[in-house]
Design a protein around this motif. Structure first.
Motif, PDB file in Angstrom:
ATOM      1  N   UNK A  22       1.190 -14.365  -4.924  1.00 24.51           N
ATOM      2  CA  UNK A  22       2.358 -13.787  -3.984  1.00 24.51           C
ATOM      3  C   UNK A  22       2.680 -14.861  -2.902  1.00 24.51           C
ATOM      4  N   UNK A  23       3.934 -15.073  -2.224  1.00 26.19           N
ATOM      5  CA  UNK A  23       4.231 -15.657  -1.575  1.00 26.19           C
ATOM      6  C   UNK A  23       3.567 -15.694  -0.085  1.00 26.19           C
TER       7      UNK A  23
ATOM      8  N   UNK B 271       0.804  -1.244   0.089  1.00 29.54           N
ATOM      9  CA  UNK B 271       0.102  -0.014   0.176  1.00 29.54           C
ATOM     10  C   UNK B 271       0.984   1.298   0.046  1.00 29.54           C
ATOM     11  N   UNK B 272       1.898   1.207   0.706  1.00 23.75           N
ATOM     12  CA  UNK B 272       2.747   2.390   0.912  1.00 23.75           C
ATOM     13  C   UNK B 272       3.675   2.765  -0.442  1.00 23.75           C
ATOM     14  N   UNK B 273       4.029   1.605  -1.100  1.00 25.14           N
ATOM     15  CA  UNK B 273       4.912   1.440  -2.310  1.00 25.14           C
ATOM     16  C   UNK B 273       4.018   1.898  -3.785  1.00 25.14           C
ATOM     17  N   UNK B 274       2.954   1.416  -3.504  1.00 30.07           N
ATOM     18  CA  UNK B 274       2.279   1.361  -4.941  1.00 30.07           C
ATOM     19  C   UNK B 274       0.627   1.996  -4.943  1.00 30.07           C
TER      20      UNK B 274
ATOM     21  N   UNK C  72      -3.289  -7.603  -6.241  1.00 31.10           N
ATOM     22  CA  UNK C  72      -3.014  -7.277  -7.423  1.00 31.10           C
ATOM     23  C   UNK C  72      -1.614  -7.810  -8.050  1.00 31.10           C
ATOM     24  N   UNK C  73      -0.816  -7.999  -7.036  1.00 31.03           N
ATOM     25  CA  UNK C  73       0.570  -8.461  -7.699  1.00 31.03           C
ATOM     26  C   UNK C  73       0.671  -9.956  -8.088  1.00 31.03           C
ATOM     27  N   UNK C  74      -0.543 -10.645  -7.648  1.00 34.86           N
ATOM     28  CA  UNK C  74      -0.625 -12.035  -8.080  1.00 34.86           C
ATOM     29  C   UNK C  74      -0.263 -12.303  -9.537  1.00 34.86           C
ATOM     30  N   UNK C  75      -0.764 -11.782 -10.502  1.00 35.37           N
ATOM     31  CA  UNK C  75      -0.676 -12.173 -11.792  1.00 35.37           C
ATOM     32  C   UNK C  75       0.734 -12.137 -12.278  1.00 35.37           C
ATOM     33  N   UNK C  76       1.501 -10.817 -11.762  1.00 36.97           N
ATOM     34  CA  UNK C  76       3.100 -10.840 -12.261  1.00 36.97           C
ATOM     35  C   UNK C  76       4.242 -11.650 -11.092  1.00 36.97           C
TER      36      UNK C  76
END
Length: 256
Positions: A223-224, A203-206, A213-217
């Protein structure tokens, strides 16, 4: 009662064991048969809920309030585990906090000192308190939960990276000092993990993005998770993994 598992007869102490990665490690070890003392700093409800769930499954779990930056509290946690379960032969140094994400030029000495106290000095003194008990066994284990931050050197992360690097240095030295006493010492270094700390970082960096939302990439399409890290800790202390020490296992899907 729980079925006899590969860690039956072993006694573990997991710092920060009531939430996030620590909770997953507590559950993994307990379900493999170990008796587990878990420490928590403030969230008593989460620690007791986890202990209650695992106890209901037939495991032996003891929640203990202790702040890792307080050596006296760590010593009390060690003694509580020994008093409750009759010994200690597995120590997981997991408790941690995040830094504020500021550049070096804006970071105070107080923040650096706090991170070092939690991630390096505290674990050093925790190990010191545990060693007399660990040495009494033909085999014992220390697992230090670190981070890829100790090696990635990302901007804005100096206090956290410094503290984790110091903890890793302690672990490598300890492995060489204690090998003759049967103590195996290994490091587990996760990348981004879906925990409260990981979600705050995203949340702080994006700009408020959700970690999902990072799952696909991400490697393998997700995500781990804390369980991914816990499974590695569990594997390192398995009876079959007896000839491994002084190693650093990165758990990030191969991204670092």
């Amino acid at each position: 009662m729980a079925e006899r598992g590969p860690l039956t007869g072993r006694v573990a102490l997991v710092t920060g064991g009531g939430r996030g990665i620590g909770a997953a490690i507590t559950a993994e070890l307990a379900r493999a048969g170990a008796a587990v003392a878990l420490t928590y700093r403030r969230d008593r409800a989460a620690a007791e809920e986890l202990a209650g769930t695992l106890t209901g499954e037939g495991a032996a779990v003891l929640p203990v309030q202790a702040s890792v930056e307080d050596p006296a509290a760590s010593a009390r946690a060690v003694e509580a585990a020994v008093a409750e379960f009759g010994g200690l032969d597995l120590l997981v140094s997991n408790a941690g906090i995040a830094s504020r994400g500021l550049p070096v030029g804006e970071t105070t000495a107080e923040e650096v000192s706090r991170l070092l106290a939690v991630h390096a000095v505290g674990p050093h003194q925790l190990v010191r308190a545990a060693l007399p008990h660990l040495r009494r066994h033909a085999r014992s284990d220390v697992v230090v939960v670190s981070s890829v931050a100790a090696g990635a050197w990302s901007a804005g992360g100096a206090p956290y990276a410094m503290a984790k690097a110091a903890a890793e240095a302690m672990a490598h030295v300890l492995a060489r000092e204690e090998r003759g006493n049967g103590v195996r010492v290994n490091i587990v270094a996760p990348g981004l993990v879906d925990t409260e700390m990981g979600r705050r970082l995203v949340r702080a960096t994006r700009e408020g993005a959700d970690i999902r939302a990072l799952d696909a990439g991400s490697p393998f399409g997700r995500v781990c998770t804390p369980q991914d890290v816990a499974a590695v800790v569990r594997a390192l202390v398995d009876p079959a993994c007896a000839y491994l020490t002084d190693q650093r296992v990165v758990v990030d899907g191969g991204t670092f």
